[in-house]
Scaffold this motif. Sequence first.
Motif, PDB file in Angstrom:
ATOM      1  N   LEU A 120     -64.940  53.799  79.965  1.00 57.41           N
ATOM      2  CA  LEU A 120     -65.867  53.276  80.204  1.00 57.41           C
ATOM      3  C   LEU A 120     -66.669  53.577  78.832  1.00 57.41           C
ATOM      4  CD1 LEU A 120     -68.542  55.576  82.362  1.00 57.41           C
ATOM      5  CD2 LEU A 120     -68.099  53.162  82.283  1.00 57.41           C
ATOM      6  N   HIS A 121     -67.374  53.026  78.072  1.00 55.90           N
ATOM      7  CA  HIS A 121     -67.186  53.275  75.713  1.00 55.90           C
ATOM      8  C   HIS A 121     -68.943  52.657  75.736  1.00 55.90           C
ATOM      9  CE1 HIS A 121     -66.851  48.556  75.723  1.00 55.90           C
ATOM     10  NE2 HIS A 121     -65.680  48.837  76.875  1.00 55.90           N
ATOM     11  N   LYS A 122     -69.429  52.923  74.928  1.00 57.50           N
ATOM     12  CA  LYS A 122     -70.339  52.288  73.704  1.00 57.50           C
ATOM     13  C   LYS A 122     -70.470  50.857  73.315  1.00 57.50           C
ATOM     14  CE  LYS A 122     -73.760  54.959  72.769  1.00 57.50           C
ATOM     15  NZ  LYS A 122     -75.101  54.650  73.748  1.00 57.50           N
ATOM     16  N   VAL A 123     -71.418  49.918  73.131  1.00 53.28           N
ATOM     17  CA  VAL A 123     -71.124  48.974  73.028  1.00 53.28           C
ATOM     18  C   VAL A 123     -72.477  48.282  71.497  1.00 53.28           C
ATOM     19  CG1 VAL A 123     -69.137  47.953  74.391  1.00 53.28           C
ATOM     20  CG2 VAL A 123     -71.571  47.490  75.045  1.00 53.28           C
ATOM     21  N   PRO A 124     -71.936  47.510  70.749  1.00 58.53           N
ATOM     22  CA  PRO A 124     -73.208  47.406  69.987  1.00 58.53           C
ATOM     23  C   PRO A 124     -74.513  46.171  70.998  1.00 58.53           C
ATOM     24  CG  PRO A 124     -71.352  46.326  68.876  1.00 58.53           C
ATOM     25  CD  PRO A 124     -71.100  47.043  70.199  1.00 58.53           C
ATOM     26  N   GLU A 125     -76.276  46.561  70.813  1.00 54.39           N
ATOM     27  CA  GLU A 125     -76.948  46.032  71.471  1.00 54.39           C
ATOM     28  C   GLU A 125     -76.812  44.498  72.106  1.00 54.39           C
ATOM     29  OE1 GLU A 125     -80.406  47.063  71.988  1.00 54.39           O
ATOM     30  OE2 GLU A 125     -79.867  50.343  71.681  1.00 54.39           O
ATOM     31  N   HIS A 126     -76.510  43.981  70.938  1.00 55.24           N
ATOM     32  CA  HIS A 126     -76.566  42.375  70.614  1.00 55.24           C
ATOM     33  C   HIS A 126     -74.641  42.139  70.285  1.00 55.24           C
ATOM     34  CE1 HIS A 126     -80.529  43.453  71.017  1.00 55.24           C
ATOM     35  NE2 HIS A 126     -80.747  43.535  70.431  1.00 55.24           N
ATOM     36  N   GLY A 127     -74.907  40.995  70.903  1.00 57.38           N
ATOM     37  CA  GLY A 127     -73.184  39.610  71.110  1.00 57.38           C
ATOM     38  C   GLY A 127     -72.357  39.519  71.850  1.00 57.38           C
ATOM     39  N   ASP A 128     -71.061  39.091  72.065  1.00 55.79           N
ATOM     40  CA  ASP A 128     -70.422  38.367  73.033  1.00 55.79           C
ATOM     41  C   ASP A 128     -69.929  39.510  73.391  1.00 55.79           C
ATOM     42  OD1 ASP A 128     -72.317  36.088  73.100  1.00 55.79           O
ATOM     43  OD2 ASP A 128     -70.683  35.358  71.398  1.00 55.79           O
ATOM     44  N   ASP A 129     -69.502  39.345  75.604  1.00 55.50           N
ATOM     45  CA  ASP A 129     -68.338  40.457  75.989  1.00 55.50           C
ATOM     46  C   ASP A 129     -67.088  39.832  76.095  1.00 55.50           C
ATOM     47  OD1 ASP A 129     -70.200  42.928  75.742  1.00 55.50           O
ATOM     48  OD2 ASP A 129     -71.579  41.805  77.632  1.00 55.50           O
ATOM     49  N   PRO A 130     -65.841  40.328  75.693  1.00 55.53           N
ATOM     50  CA  PRO A 130     -65.096  39.536  76.078  1.00 55.53           C
ATOM     51  C   PRO A 130     -64.426  39.998  77.435  1.00 55.53           C
ATOM     52  CG  PRO A 130     -64.300  41.481  74.620  1.00 55.53           C
ATOM     53  CD  PRO A 130     -66.335  41.433  74.568  1.00 55.53           C
ATOM     54  N   GLU A 131     -63.634  38.611  77.749  1.00 56.69           N
ATOM     55  CA  GLU A 131     -63.239  38.933  79.076  1.00 56.69           C
ATOM     56  C   GLU A 131     -62.798  40.282  79.432  1.00 56.69           C
ATOM     57  OE1 GLU A 131     -59.844  36.596  81.430  1.00 56.69           O
ATOM     58  OE2 GLU A 131     -60.168  36.040  79.445  1.00 56.69           O
TER      59      GLU A 131
ATOM     60  N   ARG B 249     -77.751  47.827  77.906  1.00 58.45           N
ATOM     61  CA  ARG B 249     -77.630  47.334  76.850  1.00 58.45           C
ATOM     62  C   ARG B 249     -76.564  47.904  75.388  1.00 58.45           C
ATOM     63  NH1 ARG B 249     -83.900  48.683  75.718  1.00 58.45           N
ATOM     64  NH2 ARG B 249     -82.378  50.865  75.310  1.00 58.45           N
ATOM     65  N   SER B 250     -76.168  49.211  75.718  1.00 57.95           N
ATOM     66  CA  SER B 250     -75.203  49.436  75.130  1.00 57.95           C
ATOM     67  C   SER B 250     -74.541  49.871  75.681  1.00 57.95           C
ATOM     68  CB  SER B 250     -75.884  50.481  73.932  1.00 57.95           C
ATOM     69  OG  SER B 250     -76.135  51.506  74.561  1.00 57.95           O
ATOM     70  N   LEU B 251     -74.201  49.868  76.712  1.00 57.13           N
ATOM     71  CA  LEU B 251     -73.346  50.572  77.929  1.00 57.13           C
ATOM     72  C   LEU B 251     -72.479  49.322  78.548  1.00 57.13           C
ATOM     73  CD1 LEU B 251     -71.563  52.698  78.802  1.00 57.13           C
ATOM     74  CD2 LEU B 251     -73.005  53.254  80.788  1.00 57.13           C
ATOM     75  N   ALA B 252     -70.820  49.742  78.601  1.00 63.13           N
ATOM     76  CA  ALA B 252     -70.184  48.546  79.108  1.00 63.13           C
ATOM     77  C   ALA B 252     -68.427  49.781  79.772  1.00 63.13           C
ATOM     78  CB  ALA B 252     -69.333  47.397  77.672  1.00 63.13           C
ATOM     79  N   MET B 253     -68.216  48.267  80.867  1.00 68.03           N
ATOM     80  CA  MET B 253     -66.769  48.974  80.893  1.00 68.03           C
ATOM     81  C   MET B 253     -65.644  48.030  80.857  1.00 68.03           C
ATOM     82  SD  MET B 253     -66.116  49.407  85.536  1.00 68.03           S
ATOM     83  CE  MET B 253     -66.753  47.743  85.380  1.00 68.03           C
ATOM     84  N   THR B 254     -64.828  48.287  80.396  1.00 67.14           N
ATOM     85  CA  THR B 254     -63.779  47.450  80.056  1.00 67.14           C
ATOM     86  C   THR B 254     -62.240  47.823  80.930  1.00 67.14           C
ATOM     87  OG1 THR B 254     -64.217  46.946  77.961  1.00 67.14           O
ATOM     88  CG2 THR B 254     -61.830  46.717  78.567  1.00 67.14           C
ATOM     89  N   THR B 255     -61.743  47.111  81.241  1.00 62.52           N
ATOM     90  CA  THR B 255     -60.484  46.975  82.151  1.00 62.52           C
ATOM     91  C   THR B 255     -59.024  46.482  81.955  1.00 62.52           C
ATOM     92  OG1 THR B 255     -60.758  44.916  83.777  1.00 62.52           O
ATOM     93  CG2 THR B 255     -62.170  47.242  84.291  1.00 62.52           C
ATOM     94  N   THR B 256     -58.791  46.250  80.719  1.00 66.53           N
ATOM     95  CA  THR B 256     -57.688  46.058  80.077  1.00 66.53           C
ATOM     96  C   THR B 256     -57.117  46.657  79.047  1.00 66.53           C
ATOM     97  OG1 THR B 256     -59.213  44.900  78.046  1.00 66.53           O
ATOM     98  CG2 THR B 256     -58.894  43.552  79.530  1.00 66.53           C
TER      99      THR B 256
END
Length: 199
Positions: free
Chosen positions: A95-106, A113-120
């Motif tokens: 779980l990590h912070k991300v910029p509010e705008h922009g594309d999300d990689p695979e 808006r500013s939170l994402a989960m990454t599994t790579t």
Amino acid sequence: MSSDNEKNLTATDGNLTGKILIAMPGMADPRFERSVVLICAHSDDGAMGLVLNRPLPEVDFGDLLAQLGIEADDSIRTIEVRFGGPVEPGRGFVLHKVPEHGDDPEGRVRIGRSLAMTTTRDILEDLANGAGPEAAVLALGYAGWGPGQLENELLQNGWLTGESADELIFGDSDQDKWSHALTVQGINPSVLSGAAGRA
């Protein structure tokens, strides 16, 4: 009591992605007693979430990287490792912070808006070398619900739903997060505990 049930009934009308679940006193499943869970995905197919207040102090981030064959340098970030839930405990979710705008990689799922989960693996390699997101935690395993299962648990008053907050996700004081989550929702934890009785 009816107001709690009404609150939970209305919460099931929409998508709970990005919301938190707060275990009610008397939670039948001991794995979720006094837990705070971030819902990362919710649809007609079910729901997936990560427990926010169960640290795994016996799991060191550096040792975990070594087991995965990821070399860390002196700038390795100190990342807390948590029990994310009982499903697939060997699988990691960052779980990590991300910029509010922009594309999300695979491999990255935006939760808010500013939170994402990454599994790579890439994000672990970045963190091992002092790069990557500014705020991040690693959860091992996840909490999962089949179609309609979470909605049913809400109707049975097993959980309260609420708004998330950065301190609930990234804060250090895991033992206080359950009480803090209730307070953020405007609920006095001592009143709730006293009204619920014993499981």
